[in-house]
Write a protein that holds these residues in place. Structure first.
Motif, PDB file in Angstrom:
ATOM      1  N   THR A   1       0.726  -1.267  -0.052  1.00  0.00           N
ATOM      2  CA  THR A   1       0.038  -0.056  -0.002  1.00  0.00           C
ATOM      3  C   THR A   1       0.817   1.235  -0.085  1.00  0.00           C
ATOM      4  OG1 THR A   1      -0.159  -0.041   2.436  1.00  0.00           O
ATOM      5  CG2 THR A   1      -1.936  -1.116   1.187  1.00  0.00           C
ATOM      6  N   SER A   2       2.093   1.159   0.328  1.00  0.00           N
ATOM      7  CA  SER A   2       3.075   2.217   0.420  1.00  0.00           C
ATOM      8  C   SER A   2       3.599   2.665  -1.108  1.00  0.00           C
ATOM      9  CB  SER A   2       4.305   2.024   1.325  1.00  0.00           C
ATOM     10  OG  SER A   2       5.235   1.194   0.773  1.00  0.00           O
ATOM     11  N   LEU A   3       3.328   1.599  -1.902  1.00  0.00           N
ATOM     12  CA  LEU A   3       3.875   1.947  -3.411  1.00  0.00           C
ATOM     13  C   LEU A   3       2.741   2.384  -3.946  1.00  0.00           C
ATOM     14  CD1 LEU A   3       5.516  -1.599  -4.223  1.00  0.00           C
ATOM     15  CD2 LEU A   3       6.733   0.697  -3.729  1.00  0.00           C
ATOM     16  N   ILE A   4       2.984   3.423  -4.833  1.00  0.00           N
ATOM     17  CA  ILE A   4       1.988   4.145  -5.701  1.00  0.00           C
ATOM     18  C   ILE A   4       2.347   4.273  -7.122  1.00  0.00           C
ATOM     19  CG2 ILE A   4       0.958   6.330  -6.202  1.00  0.00           C
ATOM     20  CD1 ILE A   4       0.366   5.375  -3.144  1.00  0.00           C
ATOM     21  N   THR A   5       1.726   3.875  -8.101  1.00  0.00           N
ATOM     22  CA  THR A   5       1.879   3.898  -9.555  1.00  0.00           C
ATOM     23  C   THR A   5       0.968   5.096  -9.928  1.00  0.00           C
ATOM     24  OG1 THR A   5       2.003   1.598  -9.481  1.00  0.00           O
ATOM     25  CG2 THR A   5       1.619   2.773 -11.546  1.00  0.00           C
ATOM     26  N   LEU A   6       1.825   5.979 -10.619  1.00  0.00           N
ATOM     27  CA  LEU A   6       1.252   7.071 -11.436  1.00  0.00           C
ATOM     28  C   LEU A   6       1.446   7.006 -13.072  1.00  0.00           C
ATOM     29  CD1 LEU A   6       3.264   9.976  -9.254  1.00  0.00           C
ATOM     30  CD2 LEU A   6       0.779   9.114  -9.002  1.00  0.00           C
TER      31      LEU A   6
ATOM     32  N   THR B   1       7.862   9.145  -0.745  1.00  0.00           N
ATOM     33  CA  THR B   1       8.725  10.252  -1.741  1.00  0.00           C
ATOM     34  C   THR B   1       7.742  11.316  -2.282  1.00  0.00           C
ATOM     35  OG1 THR B   1       9.930   8.356  -2.361  1.00  0.00           O
ATOM     36  CG2 THR B   1       9.754  10.014  -4.040  1.00  0.00           C
ATOM     37  N   LEU B   2       6.306  10.866  -2.686  1.00  0.00           N
ATOM     38  CA  LEU B   2       5.219  11.674  -3.109  1.00  0.00           C
ATOM     39  C   LEU B   2       4.925  12.956  -2.141  1.00  0.00           C
ATOM     40  CD1 LEU B   2       3.473   9.061  -5.275  1.00  0.00           C
ATOM     41  CD2 LEU B   2       5.207  10.941  -6.015  1.00  0.00           C
ATOM     42  N   THR B   3       5.215  12.504  -1.042  1.00  0.00           N
ATOM     43  CA  THR B   3       4.512  13.214   0.157  1.00  0.00           C
ATOM     44  C   THR B   3       5.600  14.206   0.871  1.00  0.00           C
ATOM     45  OG1 THR B   3       4.444  11.469   1.870  1.00  0.00           O
ATOM     46  CG2 THR B   3       2.504  11.952   0.624  1.00  0.00           C
TER      47      THR B   3
ATOM     48  N   ILE C   1      11.626  15.233 -12.100  1.00  0.00           N
ATOM     49  CA  ILE C   1      10.746  15.751 -10.973  1.00  0.00           C
ATOM     50  C   ILE C   1      10.760  14.761  -9.868  1.00  0.00           C
ATOM     51  CG2 ILE C   1       8.274  16.092 -10.048  1.00  0.00           C
ATOM     52  CD1 ILE C   1       9.143  18.206 -11.964  1.00  0.00           C
ATOM     53  N   LEU C   2      10.523  13.443 -10.307  1.00  0.00           N
ATOM     54  CA  LEU C   2      10.698  12.258  -9.291  1.00  0.00           C
ATOM     55  C   LEU C   2      12.080  12.141  -8.855  1.00  0.00           C
ATOM     56  CD1 LEU C   2       8.876  10.138  -7.908  1.00  0.00           C
ATOM     57  CD2 LEU C   2       9.272   8.754  -9.896  1.00  0.00           C
ATOM     58  N   ASN C   3      13.247  12.289  -9.514  1.00  0.00           N
ATOM     59  CA  ASN C   3      14.568  12.253  -9.103  1.00  0.00           C
ATOM     60  C   ASN C   3      14.740  13.285  -8.154  1.00  0.00           C
ATOM     61  OD1 ASN C   3      15.375  10.172 -10.485  1.00  0.00           O
ATOM     62  ND2 ASN C   3      16.092  11.084 -12.140  1.00  0.00           N
TER      63      ASN C   3
END
Length: 257
Positions: A30-35, A48-50, A87-89
């Protein structure tokens, strides 16, 4: 009775262990997010996203901002999917790290503003301004004779990294032709200085070692500079000494991209 009790205790411990393991697996999944960003899929962790409060991505993950889903149930963001890797890096590393030769600063700055990442936006704009300033400053490399500065070649370009590349290439060629005797020439920030040039009967300038042993012609080094420039996507703007009438005989070259 003791054996049965012991067996039951072991079974209970095993069940508890399996239960804890499955819970951990569940939490990890659940901690893994796919965008889905512009058709490109990215998988990363929720933390990472938050990382940056009040950012667009943090708002999506924490439910402050509504975001559509694609057919597979992934968050869909209608932005530049290729640029999103930067952005992600940035979110992962906490600093702006871009590949050599990156030229899409303006687009990346727009993406950073959309994702409400002020720190990234400022970093990109600062990098862009430095590149704009550098592009207006012409740098040069001088290949010369320690006895006579009038003999030699000057290379001009508005890209400092290109001048550094040319310099490295010419030093490499010179060292190979000098049979491992780099003391026959000296290298500073903008000058490669050989100990001795001499003109042949046909006007060709020869690069010599101190004992007058032939190394190469200056035209050879000029050819290396031109070939390196073309491979890097630069073009010869002009020969800065038009009186010579030929690139081969000119004393200065000016490259731009």
């Amino acid at each position: 009775m003791e054996r049965k009790g012991s067996r039951r205790e072991n079974e209970c411990e095993e069940k508890n262990s399996n239960s804890e393991s499955s819970e951990l697996d569940k939490d990890y999944k659940t901690s893994l997010i796919t965008l889905n960003v512009g058709g490109y899929l990215y998988i990363t962790q929720k933390q990472t996203l938050t990382k940056y409060p009040d950012s667009f991505l943090e708002g999506i993950i924490n439910g402050r901002i509504m975001c559509p889903f694609d057919a597979d149930g992934h968050y869909f963001i209608d932005r530049d999917g290729l640029l999103f890797r930067h952005i992600l890096n940035f979110l992962r590393n906490g600093e702006l790290l871009l590949p050599e030769g990156f030229r899409e600063n303006q687009l990346l700055a727009q993406e950073a503003e959309f994702f409400q990442l002020k720190v990234l936006s400022e970093a990109v704009k600062s990098r862009w301004e430095k590149e704009q300033l550098a592009s207006r400053e012409t740098t040069f490399l001088e290949i010369t004779d320690s006895h006579d500065r009038s003999q030699g070649l000057r290379i001009f370009c508005n890209a400092p990294e290109f001048i550094a590349k040319i310099k490295s290439r010419i030093v490499l060629v010179s060292k190979s032709r000098l049979d491992g005797f780099p003391e026959e020439f000296s290298v500073s920030s903008n000058i490669i200085q050989f100990k001795y040039f001499i003109k042949s009967e046909n006007g060709t300038r020869l690069v010599l070692k101190e004992d007058n042993t032939f190394v190469c012609t200056l035209e050879t080094l000029k050819f290396e500079a031109i070939m390196t420039a073309l491979k890097c996507g630069f073009r010869l703007l002009t020969s800065l000494d038009c009186s010579r009438g030929s690139i081969v005989h000119s004393d200065a070259l000016h490259f731009i991209k």
